[in-house]
Every structure is written in structure tokens, then in C-alpha cells.
Motif scaffolding. Structure first.
Motif, PDB file in Angstrom:
ATOM      1  N   VAL A 191      49.346  48.810  22.261  1.00 58.06           N
ATOM      2  CA  VAL A 191      50.477  48.683  21.345  1.00 58.06           C
ATOM      3  C   VAL A 191      51.431  49.861  21.532  1.00 58.06           C
ATOM      4  CG1 VAL A 191      51.172  48.616  18.919  1.00 58.06           C
ATOM      5  CG2 VAL A 191      49.125  47.380  19.683  1.00 58.06           C
ATOM      6  N   GLY A 192      52.710  49.539  21.681  1.00 60.87           N
ATOM      7  CA  GLY A 192      53.721  50.561  21.867  1.00 60.87           C
ATOM      8  C   GLY A 192      53.920  50.971  23.310  1.00 60.87           C
ATOM      9  N   VAL A 193      53.055  50.465  24.206  1.00 58.16           N
ATOM     10  CA  VAL A 193      53.177  50.805  25.624  1.00 58.16           C
ATOM     11  C   VAL A 193      53.592  49.581  26.424  1.00 58.16           C
ATOM     12  CG1 VAL A 193      51.962  51.625  27.684  1.00 58.16           C
ATOM     13  CG2 VAL A 193      51.549  52.714  25.471  1.00 58.16           C
ATOM     14  N   ASN A 194      52.747  48.546  26.419  1.00 59.00           N
ATOM     15  CA  ASN A 194      53.124  47.328  27.156  1.00 59.00           C
ATOM     16  C   ASN A 194      53.361  46.124  26.245  1.00 59.00           C
ATOM     17  OD1 ASN A 194      50.482  46.859  26.426  1.00 59.00           O
ATOM     18  ND2 ASN A 194      49.775  46.291  28.468  1.00 59.00           N
ATOM     19  N   ARG A 195      53.202  46.308  24.933  1.00 55.22           N
ATOM     20  CA  ARG A 195      53.581  45.272  23.955  1.00 55.22           C
ATOM     21  C   ARG A 195      54.056  45.968  22.687  1.00 55.22           C
ATOM     22  NH1 ARG A 195      49.411  40.647  22.652  1.00 55.22           N
ATOM     23  NH2 ARG A 195      51.266  39.875  21.561  1.00 55.22           N
ATOM     24  N   PHE A 196      54.935  45.277  21.952  1.00 51.73           N
ATOM     25  CA  PHE A 196      55.447  45.804  20.686  1.00 51.73           C
ATOM     26  C   PHE A 196      56.060  47.198  20.891  1.00 51.73           C
ATOM     27  CE2 PHE A 196      51.397  43.479  19.857  1.00 51.73           C
ATOM     28  CZ  PHE A 196      51.964  42.284  19.466  1.00 51.73           C
ATOM     29  N   VAL A 197      56.967  47.288  21.845  1.00 55.21           N
ATOM     30  CA  VAL A 197      57.518  48.590  22.213  1.00 55.21           C
ATOM     31  C   VAL A 197      58.761  48.954  21.405  1.00 55.21           C
ATOM     32  CG1 VAL A 197      56.591  48.485  24.552  1.00 55.21           C
ATOM     33  CG2 VAL A 197      58.845  47.508  24.089  1.00 55.21           C
ATOM     34  N   GLU A 198      59.289  48.020  20.606  1.00 53.45           N
ATOM     35  CA  GLU A 198      60.445  48.363  19.792  1.00 53.45           C
ATOM     36  C   GLU A 198      60.014  49.357  18.716  1.00 53.45           C
ATOM     37  OE1 GLU A 198      59.175  45.344  20.058  1.00 53.45           O
ATOM     38  OE2 GLU A 198      60.517  44.346  21.483  1.00 53.45           O
ATOM     39  N   THR A 199      60.848  50.350  18.438  1.00 52.14           N
ATOM     40  CA  THR A 199      60.426  51.366  17.479  1.00 52.14           C
ATOM     41  C   THR A 199      61.628  52.011  16.803  1.00 52.14           C
ATOM     42  OG1 THR A 199      59.164  53.416  17.203  1.00 52.14           O
ATOM     43  CG2 THR A 199      60.397  53.179  19.241  1.00 52.14           C
ATOM     44  N   GLU A 200      61.389  52.402  15.591  1.00 53.56           N
ATOM     45  CA  GLU A 200      62.349  53.231  14.880  1.00 53.56           C
ATOM     46  C   GLU A 200      61.989  54.693  15.112  1.00 53.56           C
ATOM     47  OE1 GLU A 200      65.000  52.314  13.221  1.00 53.56           O
ATOM     48  OE2 GLU A 200      64.652  50.159  13.521  1.00 53.56           O
ATOM     49  N   GLU A 201      62.991  55.544  15.112  1.00 50.40           N
ATOM     50  CA  GLU A 201      62.718  56.964  15.319  1.00 50.40           C
ATOM     51  C   GLU A 201      61.958  57.527  14.127  1.00 50.40           C
ATOM     52  OE1 GLU A 201      65.035  61.155  16.351  1.00 50.40           O
ATOM     53  OE2 GLU A 201      66.169  59.338  15.871  1.00 50.40           O
ATOM     54  N   SER A 202      60.895  58.241  14.408  1.00 51.23           N
ATOM     55  CA  SER A 202      60.087  58.831  13.340  1.00 51.23           C
ATOM     56  C   SER A 202      60.759  60.088  12.810  1.00 51.23           C
ATOM     57  CB  SER A 202      58.694  59.175  13.854  1.00 51.23           C
ATOM     58  OG  SER A 202      58.012  59.975  12.901  1.00 51.23           O
ATOM     59  N   PRO A 203      60.940  60.200  11.498  1.00 47.21           N
ATOM     60  CA  PRO A 203      61.504  61.446  10.952  1.00 47.21           C
ATOM     61  C   PRO A 203      60.563  62.631  11.152  1.00 47.21           C
ATOM     62  CG  PRO A 203      60.727  60.011   9.188  1.00 47.21           C
ATOM     63  CD  PRO A 203      60.647  59.209  10.452  1.00 47.21           C
ATOM     64  N   LEU A 204      59.267  62.335  11.359  1.00 52.96           N
ATOM     65  CA  LEU A 204      58.299  63.412  11.556  1.00 52.96           C
ATOM     66  C   LEU A 204      58.464  64.083  12.912  1.00 52.96           C
ATOM     67  CD1 LEU A 204      55.152  61.630  10.095  1.00 52.96           C
ATOM     68  CD2 LEU A 204      56.490  63.432   9.018  1.00 52.96           C
ATOM     69  N   SER A 205      59.025  63.343  13.881  1.00 55.93           N
ATOM     70  CA  SER A 205      59.165  63.901  15.226  1.00 55.93           C
ATOM     71  C   SER A 205      60.616  64.238  15.561  1.00 55.93           C
ATOM     72  CB  SER A 205      58.616  62.910  16.264  1.00 55.93           C
ATOM     73  OG  SER A 205      59.323  61.685  16.208  1.00 55.93           O
ATOM     74  N   ALA A 206      61.477  64.214  14.562  1.00 57.14           N
ATOM     75  CA  ALA A 206      62.891  64.520  14.785  1.00 57.14           C
ATOM     76  C   ALA A 206      63.183  65.956  14.375  1.00 57.14           C
ATOM     77  CB  ALA A 206      63.770  63.560  13.990  1.00 57.14           C
ATOM     78  N   GLY A 207      64.204  66.507  14.927  1.00 52.42           N
ATOM     79  CA  GLY A 207      64.597  67.861  14.554  1.00 52.42           C
ATOM     80  C   GLY A 207      64.113  68.898  15.548  1.00 52.42           C
ATOM     81  N   GLN A 208      64.673  70.093  15.417  1.00 49.92           N
ATOM     82  CA  GLN A 208      64.433  71.163  16.382  1.00 49.92           C
ATOM     83  C   GLN A 208      62.984  71.632  16.370  1.00 49.92           C
ATOM     84  OE1 GLN A 208      67.039  74.470  15.848  1.00 49.92           O
ATOM     85  NE2 GLN A 208      66.329  75.564  17.655  1.00 49.92           N
ATOM     86  N   ASP A 209      62.340  71.656  15.212  1.00 46.24           N
ATOM     87  CA  ASP A 209      60.985  72.200  15.104  1.00 46.24           C
ATOM     88  C   ASP A 209      59.924  71.109  15.039  1.00 46.24           C
ATOM     89  OD1 ASP A 209      61.991  74.813  15.050  1.00 46.24           O
ATOM     90  OD2 ASP A 209      62.395  74.658  12.899  1.00 46.24           O
ATOM     91  N   ALA A 210      60.240  69.912  15.521  1.00 45.68           N
ATOM     92  CA  ALA A 210      59.291  68.819  15.434  1.00 45.68           C
ATOM     93  C   ALA A 210      58.061  69.060  16.303  1.00 45.68           C
ATOM     94  CB  ALA A 210      59.956  67.501  15.848  1.00 45.68           C
ATOM     95  N   ILE A 211      58.256  69.717  17.438  1.00 45.81           N
ATOM     96  CA  ILE A 211      57.150  70.013  18.343  1.00 45.81           C
ATOM     97  C   ILE A 211      57.048  71.523  18.504  1.00 45.81           C
ATOM     98  CG2 ILE A 211      56.262  69.733  20.688  1.00 45.81           C
ATOM     99  CD1 ILE A 211      57.776  67.113  20.830  1.00 45.81           C
ATOM    100  N   LEU A 212      55.861  72.042  18.285  1.00 44.99           N
ATOM    101  CA  LEU A 212      55.647  73.479  18.390  1.00 44.99           C
ATOM    102  C   LEU A 212      55.611  73.885  19.859  1.00 44.99           C
ATOM    103  CD1 LEU A 212      54.926  76.205  17.089  1.00 44.99           C
ATOM    104  CD2 LEU A 212      52.516  75.527  17.244  1.00 44.99           C
TER     105      LEU A 212
END
Length: 378
Positions: free
Chosen positions: A117-138
Motif C-alpha cells: 500500500v502506497g508503493v504499487n497500489r493506492f499511491v494517491e496521498t495528501e501531504e502529511s502535516p507531520l512531515s511538512a516544515g523545516q524541522d520535520a526531519i531531524l
């Protein structure tokens, strides 16, 4: 986590703390806390721990357990016939089984026979607010390395140098004589020997073991969907005057080798000559291998979040070695902004886990090498 909570016989005294976004980079403190809270909810907000094993008496679970036991015993018997686990490691059998198993899984994902899921099927997605922004990834800033080196130097300066030298000499003596190295190792720890110093002494005594990669050299004849790709590789190889050769490099300290292995296996099956020496190579070792093997491309796999400095070191090393015309491609957990930075530094292509179609990656490699060969002819 849910499985080991539901089944009393399978319960763990402690559960790892993997964060939801570890595939993207280093988890933030908040991400780790979220993982911890999920475990605490199961432990304290549910009554799952108040009951015995709810799977006891399940005919389906018992059947599956019996099947797994039978398969495990059959495998252990095969290993015994080889002479035991050490022999199975040295011959490459154990690693080869892991690589081949993952190869079958990847082929299932590519063909669509296995849904992810999310790779070869059902790949449409909304942007996650948890992974958005400058400090989303340490990310670890560059100055941390210098600070750690300073702390290491201060640690060494504060030790008793005579006691350290004596402890390392005892360790070397024990290793050289084939004695139990544990007492000497404990003595080293007590006088402040670092793990790097400890490892260096043992490498000097024993050498450095490079395990079999499990990739092998022989092309598989049962691979499907590779005819056009093999024809292209044959065509470009004729233009090059020899078989197209790919170096798959795994710099850094992470031990996640599946991606590198599957790229190496698919390149081999497609008809390339492949050089793959395993994991935890230094940039200098990769550059040396590229020069020694006279490769047409270097592919780097990095999953430790250290792609920017490691790739830059490899590319710079290739330039210093006079191999600036050898293209470099990179695969790993690489944010879009870092991918842009790598391309600006000279990387020909960047691949992330969403690029699961290995044949497309192989086609890109052929195209990049072909373009370089054409420019040389021109």
C-alpha cells in the motif's frame, strides 16, 4: 507491538522504540515519544495484559506453528550437512538465501502480485502535516562531528597512557595466542580504551573479515521482462568495447544492505558486470575499487542519513583520482532538497524507496552510461 501484546507466549519484556518516520531520517524526540505513548496505551488503557494467551487452542495458529517448525528443522538439517552455521556463512549460503528471498519479494512487488500500500497500489496521498516544515526531519549539523572529536581527544588526554598501553598490549597478546579476549577487553574498558582502539588491535591480530555478499556472479536464466534491457546493455557494451561494469558501493556504518543487494542482483541478471564488496566501506575504498575495476558507473546506497557528506566525499575522491567522467547515482532515504543538492554536486540520478521498479533504474543506468560513451566518441 500489537502481536507480542496479544500473544502471551510471544510477549516481549521490552519492545523496540521505532518511530513512525525512521524511514525518512532520524526521528525527532516528539516522534520517539509518540511511539512510546502507543506502547503505554496498550499496556495501561487496555486489558490485554490481564489475560492469558488468547491464541491458545487455535487450530489455525497451531497449524502454522507446526509448519514453521518443520521448515526450520529442514533448514537446520541442510546447514548441518554443510558442516554447521560457520561453514554456511563462509560459503555464502546463508546470505544467498536472504538475498534470493528478498529478490522474489521485490519481483512480486514489481509485477503487482504482492501489494504494498502506497508503493504499487493506492499511491494517491495528501501531504502529511507531520512531515511538512523545516524541522520535520531531524538532521545532524556538521559541527556535531567536530564536537565529538574534541570530546574524544579530551577523554584520551585524561587517561593514564601507560595503563592504556599495557591493556592494549595484553589484548593483542591474548588475541595473538588464541586466548579468551574477554578478560583483556574488560581491563581495556576499565582504563578507558575506546572501542576504536580496541577494534584496531583486533583487526591487526585477526585481519578484517568481509562476509560473502550473497549476490553471486552468475546471471539468472529465469528472470522475466529483461529481454529489451539486456539488448540495450549488449548494444552499449559493444560501444564501450567491453561489458558494461557497475560498482555498487555501500559507504557509512548502516547495515541495511537489501537495496544495494537487489540493485546488484538485477544489474547482474540484466547482463552487466557487477562489483559489490558488501557494507560499511569508506569513500576511499569505493574510489579505489572504481579505479581498480575500471567501472563505467558507481551506484551508492546510503540509509544512515549521512548521504550528503558521504556522497560528496566519494565524488570528490573520484575527481582526484582522475575518474570525474565516471557517473554516480545514489539511492537511499533522501529528502527532495538533499536530492537537489546532490545533483548540483554532480550526481547523475537519485532514487528513493518510491522507485521500486528496478528495471526502470537499470534503464536509467544504461542511458547515463550510453550518454557518456557517446560524448567520448564525439
Amino acid at each position: 507491538m500489537l502481536a507480542v501484546t496479544l500473544s502471551k507466549k510471544a510477549r516481549a519484556r521490552a519492545v523496540q522504540l521505532p518511530a513512525w518516520n525512521e524511514a525518512l531520517g532520524l526521528p525527532r524526540a516528539w516522534d520517539q515519544q509518540w511511539s512510546l505513548r502507543l506502547q503505554q496505551i496498550l499496556a495501561f488503557e487496555t486489558d490485554l495484559l490481564d489475560y492469558g494467551d488468547i491464541f491458545d487452542g487455535s487450530a489455525e495458529i497451531d497449524r502454522k506453528v507446526a509448519e514453521l517448525k518443520r521448515e526450520a528443522r529442514d533448514e537446520l538439517a541442510r546447514i548441518d550437512q554443510m558442516g554447521g552455521a560457520v561453514a554456511a556463512v563462509d560459503t555464502g549460503y546463508l546470505k544467498q538465501q536472504l538475498v534470493e528471498s528478498n529478490t522474489r519479494r521485490i519481483e512480486g512487488v514489481e509485477s503487482g502480485a504482492q501489494t504494498v500500500v502506497g508503493v504499487n497500489r493506492f499511491v494517491e496521498t495528501e501531504e502529511s502535516p507531520l512531515s511538512a516544515g523545516q524541522d520535520a526531519i531531524l538532521t545532524v549539523p556538521d559541527h556535531v562531528e567536530g564536537e565529538q572529536i574534541a570530546r574524544l581527544k579530551a577523554w584520551r588526554a585524561a587517561r593514564d597512557p601507560k595503563a592504556v598501553a599495557a591493556a592494549l598490549a595484553d589484548l593483542a597478546g591474548a588475541a595473538g595466542a588464541g586466548h579468551n579476549i574477554m578478560p583483556a577487553s574488560i581491563a581495556c574498558a576499565k582504563v578507558g580504551v575506546t572501542t576504536g582502539e580496541w577494534g584496531a588491535v583486533l583487526r591487526e591480530g585477526f585481519g578484517e573479515y568481509r562476509a560473502p555478499t550473497g549476490v553471486g556472479r552468475g546471471m539468472r536464466n529465469d528472470s522475466v521482462g529483461l529481454d529489451d534491457l539486456r539488448a540495450d546493455i549488449d548494444r552499449v557494451s559493444k560501444k564501450l568495447g567491453r561489458r558494461m561494469k557497475l560498482l555498487v558501493g555501500k559507504p557509512g556504518l548502516d547495515g541495511h544492505s537489501n537495496g544495494a543487494e537487489q540493485i546488484a542482483v538485477r544489474a547482474r541478471d540484466a547482463g552487466m558486470e557487477v562489483v559489490y564488496d558488501g557494507i560499511r566501506l569508506t569513500p576511499a575504498e569505493i574510489v579505489q575499487a572504481a579505479r581498480r575495476e575500471d567501472v563505467h558507473m558507481v551506484g551508492l546506497s546510503i540509509l544512515s542519513g549521512s548521504h550528503l557528506p558521504l556522497v560528496k566525499d566519494v565524488v570528490a575522491g573520484l575527481r582526484q583520482a582522475g575518474l570525474e567522467r565516471v557517473p554516480v547515482v545514489v539511492g537511499g532515504i533522501i529528502p527532495p532538497e538533499d536530492a537537489l543538492a546532490l545533483k548540483q554536486f554532480g550526481v547523475a540520478a537519485v532514487y528513493t524507496p518510491k522507485d521500486f521498479e528496478l528495471n526502470r533504474i537499470m534503464a536509467d543506468i544504461v542511458r547515463i552510461v550510453d550518454a557518456g560513451a557517446s560524448s567520448k566518441v564525439a
